[in-house]
Design a protein around this motif. Structure first.
Motif, mmCIF file in Angstrom:
data_model
loop_
_atom_site.group_PDB
_atom_site.id
_atom_site.type_symbol
_atom_site.label_atom_id
_atom_site.label_comp_id
_atom_site.label_asym_id
_atom_site.label_seq_id
_atom_site.Cartn_x
_atom_site.Cartn_y
_atom_site.Cartn_z
ATOM 1 N N ARG A 240 5.942 0.692 19.045
ATOM 2 C CA ARG A 240 7.249 0.630 18.395
ATOM 3 C C ARG A 240 7.901 2.016 18.440
ATOM 4 N NH1 ARG A 240 9.411 -3.026 15.070
ATOM 5 N NH2 ARG A 240 7.408 -4.071 14.802
ATOM 6 N N PRO A 241 9.066 2.158 19.053
ATOM 7 C CA PRO A 241 9.697 3.470 19.106
ATOM 8 C C PRO A 241 10.133 3.953 17.726
ATOM 9 C CG PRO A 241 11.220 1.777 19.873
ATOM 10 C CD PRO A 241 9.886 1.110 19.696
ATOM 11 N N THR A 242 10.229 5.265 17.595
ATOM 12 C CA THR A 242 10.678 5.867 16.346
ATOM 13 C C THR A 242 12.080 5.385 15.996
ATOM 14 O OG1 THR A 242 9.378 7.838 16.794
ATOM 15 C CG2 THR A 242 11.135 8.046 15.174
ATOM 16 N N LEU A 243 12.255 4.921 14.766
ATOM 17 C CA LEU A 243 13.558 4.449 14.325
ATOM 18 C C LEU A 243 14.360 5.556 13.659
ATOM 19 C CD1 LEU A 243 12.597 0.980 12.822
ATOM 20 C CD2 LEU A 243 13.453 1.501 15.110
ATOM 21 N N GLN A 244 13.672 6.490 13.000
ATOM 22 C CA GLN A 244 14.368 7.574 12.317
ATOM 23 C C GLN A 244 13.431 8.760 12.152
ATOM 24 O OE1 GLN A 244 17.148 6.707 9.029
ATOM 25 N NE2 GLN A 244 16.033 8.207 7.837
ATOM 26 N N ILE A 245 13.972 9.947 12.318
ATOM 27 C CA ILE A 245 13.241 11.185 12.058
ATOM 28 C C ILE A 245 13.919 11.853 10.875
ATOM 29 C CG2 ILE A 245 12.698 13.486 12.953
ATOM 30 C CD1 ILE A 245 12.571 12.225 15.735
ATOM 31 N N SER A 246 13.163 12.163 9.843
ATOM 32 C CA SER A 246 13.791 12.671 8.632
ATOM 33 C C SER A 246 12.883 13.643 7.895
ATOM 34 C CB SER A 246 14.167 11.503 7.706
ATOM 35 O OG SER A 246 13.006 10.786 7.332
ATOM 36 N N ALA A 247 13.469 14.315 6.935
ATOM 37 C CA ALA A 247 12.740 15.199 6.023
ATOM 38 C C ALA A 247 13.414 15.095 4.666
ATOM 39 C CB ALA A 247 12.766 16.642 6.532
ATOM 40 N N GLU A 248 12.614 15.142 3.604
ATOM 41 C CA GLU A 248 13.182 15.055 2.262
ATOM 42 C C GLU A 248 12.390 15.923 1.309
ATOM 43 O OE1 GLU A 248 11.334 11.114 0.214
ATOM 44 O OE2 GLU A 248 12.858 10.743 1.758
ATOM 45 N N ASP A 249 12.982 16.191 0.151
ATOM 46 C CA ASP A 249 12.327 17.059 -0.823
ATOM 47 C C ASP A 249 12.788 16.666 -2.226
ATOM 48 O OD1 ASP A 249 10.765 19.066 -1.849
ATOM 49 O OD2 ASP A 249 12.177 20.676 -1.416
ATOM 50 N N THR A 250 11.861 16.755 -3.176
ATOM 51 C CA THR A 250 12.171 16.556 -4.592
ATOM 52 C C THR A 250 12.268 17.920 -5.256
ATOM 53 O OG1 THR A 250 11.000 14.440 -4.626
ATOM 54 C CG2 THR A 250 11.400 15.503 -6.748
ATOM 55 N N PHE A 251 13.337 18.135 -6.008
ATOM 56 C CA PHE A 251 13.593 19.452 -6.592
ATOM 57 C C PHE A 251 12.809 19.666 -7.881
ATOM 58 C CE2 PHE A 251 17.851 18.114 -4.777
ATOM 59 C CZ PHE A 251 17.609 18.702 -3.543
ATOM 60 N N ALA A 252 12.610 20.931 -8.204
ATOM 61 C CA ALA A 252 11.955 21.283 -9.467
ATOM 62 C C ALA A 252 12.846 20.940 -10.648
ATOM 63 C CB ALA A 252 11.601 22.762 -9.478
ATOM 64 N N SER A 253 14.173 20.999 -10.450
ATOM 65 C CA SER A 253 15.131 20.593 -11.482
ATOM 66 C C SER A 253 16.309 19.921 -10.793
ATOM 67 C CB SER A 253 15.610 21.799 -12.298
ATOM 68 O OG SER A 253 16.208 22.762 -11.458
ATOM 69 N N ASP A 254 16.936 18.996 -11.489
ATOM 70 C CA ASP A 254 18.027 18.223 -10.907
ATOM 71 C C ASP A 254 19.225 19.120 -10.579
ATOM 72 O OD1 ASP A 254 16.419 16.039 -11.342
ATOM 73 O OD2 ASP A 254 17.378 15.514 -13.244
ATOM 74 N N LEU A 255 19.881 18.783 -9.445
ATOM 75 C CA LEU A 255 21.004 19.580 -8.971
ATOM 76 C C LEU A 255 22.264 18.734 -8.853
ATOM 77 C CD1 LEU A 255 19.239 21.520 -6.068
ATOM 78 C CD2 LEU A 255 19.651 22.326 -8.397
ATOM 79 N N LEU A 256 23.415 19.425 -8.920
ATOM 80 C CA LEU A 256 24.692 18.772 -8.682
ATOM 81 C C LEU A 256 24.924 18.632 -7.178
ATOM 82 C CD1 LEU A 256 26.837 20.754 -11.271
ATOM 83 C CD2 LEU A 256 26.108 18.350 -11.470
ATOM 84 N N LEU A 257 25.822 17.729 -6.812
ATOM 85 C CA LEU A 257 26.096 17.482 -5.395
ATOM 86 C C LEU A 257 26.533 18.751 -4.675
ATOM 87 C CD1 LEU A 257 26.036 14.952 -3.555
ATOM 88 C CD2 LEU A 257 28.499 14.741 -3.938
ATOM 89 N N ASP A 258 27.353 19.562 -5.328
ATOM 90 C CA ASP A 258 27.858 20.781 -4.703
ATOM 91 C C ASP A 258 26.775 21.836 -4.491
ATOM 92 O OD1 ASP A 258 30.371 19.713 -4.595
ATOM 93 O OD2 ASP A 258 31.113 20.733 -6.397
ATOM 94 N N THR A 335 27.088 13.894 -11.840
ATOM 95 C CA THR A 335 25.811 13.272 -11.501
ATOM 96 C C THR A 335 24.849 14.313 -10.935
ATOM 97 O OG1 THR A 335 26.937 11.206 -10.956
ATOM 98 C CG2 THR A 335 24.682 11.468 -10.143
ATOM 99 N N ARG A 336 23.622 14.258 -11.383
ATOM 100 C CA ARG A 336 22.599 15.188 -10.883
ATOM 101 C C ARG A 336 21.589 14.429 -10.009
ATOM 102 N NH1 ARG A 336 22.388 20.292 -12.647
ATOM 103 N NH2 ARG A 336 23.914 20.864 -14.252
ATOM 104 N N TYR A 337 21.001 15.163 -9.085
ATOM 105 C CA TYR A 337 20.127 14.567 -8.083
ATOM 106 C C TYR A 337 18.764 15.242 -8.108
ATOM 107 C CZ TYR A 337 24.600 12.740 -6.615
ATOM 108 O OH TYR A 337 25.813 12.112 -6.617
ATOM 109 N N ARG A 338 17.734 14.413 -8.018
ATOM 110 C CA ARG A 338 16.365 14.920 -8.044
ATOM 111 C C ARG A 338 15.769 15.038 -6.640
ATOM 112 N NH1 ARG A 338 12.595 12.784 -11.209
ATOM 113 N NH2 ARG A 338 10.933 12.673 -9.692
ATOM 114 N N LEU A 339 16.380 14.367 -5.661
ATOM 115 C CA LEU A 339 15.840 14.374 -4.293
ATOM 116 C C LEU A 339 16.969 14.309 -3.288
ATOM 117 C CD1 LEU A 339 12.927 12.296 -2.807
ATOM 118 C CD2 LEU A 339 15.232 11.955 -1.898
#
Length: 366
Positions: A240-258, A335-339
């Protein structure tokens, strides 16, 4: 209504990550083990059966798991070790068939329709489970059936360390009493819609004419009708070929979009490096789509994607598009984001790439 007869085995390792930890550390055996980092930002990767008794499940916030089972032993995940065991298990599969479709490190479909080493698919599944036990000191459950989705359901019937076989003539009787939510693709929302039509079981679903299902749910209605009768013609796909290549991270504290731009850039660099390695290993496949994934502080997950007219041909273009996708989030500015995660997808053969045909938005519409 019938589908081509196949012999499919679905093998699922039992509480895989937790079982590896218990195997390698005798002091953990018989104790509730949770594979996760401790802390407010962590989620459970796996839970032993002793921990599951308390309601602990994978993907659950680690703090909730700790509340449910205060006596749990938390073990940080060791994916290098898990991957090594997974390779051992797949080598066992390969002794019996070349048609192996891994779904994750701990489960796979095997097509043994034409395997001749053993007299039956059931005997093959028994041999595989025995070899896994002997060579890895771990247990696996298996389902044997004429197609993939029934084999997957069957593998869960005798967990842990069990085998369940559904022969072709047993398919309809096996499926009839099951909750409709056991069918692939039927989540809570669809289950609620079907309940509104008086459908709670697969047997109930069979009563509705396919025309009525199609009128209500479109092409998915026909698919529901087929699944209700045990029809699944999907082959086991070994490469099965790769469908998506990605990287993600969860922050130590929630951040704003900006505040996410530097993190998007950092993760894009990792994903781009993986993409370049992919091009070396599988030359000729180009990514067209950029994906931004976000998880809010209250665990809402959302994704935004874009397939631009000109594919992302550099890291700089990738970063620019990924950062720009924040404008499509549409949530309040407070809104704050954790990941955050970024990815590349929509792979194509470059000879098939027509820039004029790629004027798509995030929903795929022109």
């Amino acid at each position: 209504m019938s589908a081509p007869s196949r012999k499919i085995i679905h093998v699922d390792m039992d509480a895989f990550y937790a079982s590896v930890e218990q195997r390698d550390d005798a002091s953990l055996r018989g104790r509730p083990v949770v594979v996760a980092w401790r802390g407010n930002r962590s989620v459970v990767c796996a839970a032993s059966y002793e921990a599951r008794v308390f309601g602990v499940r994978s993907a659950m916030p680690a703090v909730r798991a700790e509340r449910l089972c205060p006596q749990a032993v938390f073990v940080p995940p060791d994916f290098v070790r898990y991957k090594a065991v997974s390779r051992q298990v797949r080598a066992i599969f390969a002794r019996h068939t070349d048609l192996i479709e891994p779904l994750s490190l701990d489960e796979a479909y095997l097509d043994v329709t034409h395997a001749t080493a053993l007299p039956s698919a059931t005997a093959t599944a028994q041999a595989i489970r025995a070899a896994i036990r002997e060579e890895t000191q771990l247990t696996a459950s298996a389902g044997v059936a004429p197609n993939k989705f029934i084999a997957k359901i069957a593998s869960d019937f005798r967990k842990p360390d069990g085998l369940f076989v559904v022969r072709p003539q047993q398919v309809e009787d096996f499926l009839a009493p099951l909750a409709v939510g056991r069918l692939p693709g039927v989540g809570r929302v669809m289950e609620g819609k079907l309940a509104g039509l008086g459908i709670g079981s697969v047997g109930d679903l069979r009563v509705l004419p396919v025309e009525q299902l199609e009128a209500r749910f479109g092409r998915w209605g026909r698919r529901l009708h087929e699944l209700a009768f045990g029809i699944d013609e999907r082959p086991v796909v070994s490469e099965r070929p790769t469908l998506q290549i990605s990287a993600e991270d969860t922050f130590a504290s929630d951040l704003l979009l900006d505040e996410l731009a530097p993190h998007i850039e950092r993760l894009a660099e990792k994903a781009w490096a993986s993409y370049q390695r992919e091009q070396v290993e599988t030359p000729g496949r180009l990514a067209r789509t950029v994906v931004l994934k976000l998880k809010t502080s209250d665990f809402q997950i959302l994704t935004r994607s874009l397939t631009p007219a000109e594919r992302p041909g550099s890291l700089e273009a990738f970063v620019s598009i990924a950062c720009g996708l924040r404008e499509r989030v549409g949530l309040p500015s407070r809104t704050r984001y954790r990941l955050v995660g970024v990815g590349l997808g929509g792979f194509i053969d470059p000879h098939a790439f027509d820039p004029q045909a790629e004027l798509f938005g995030e929903d795929g519409s022109r």
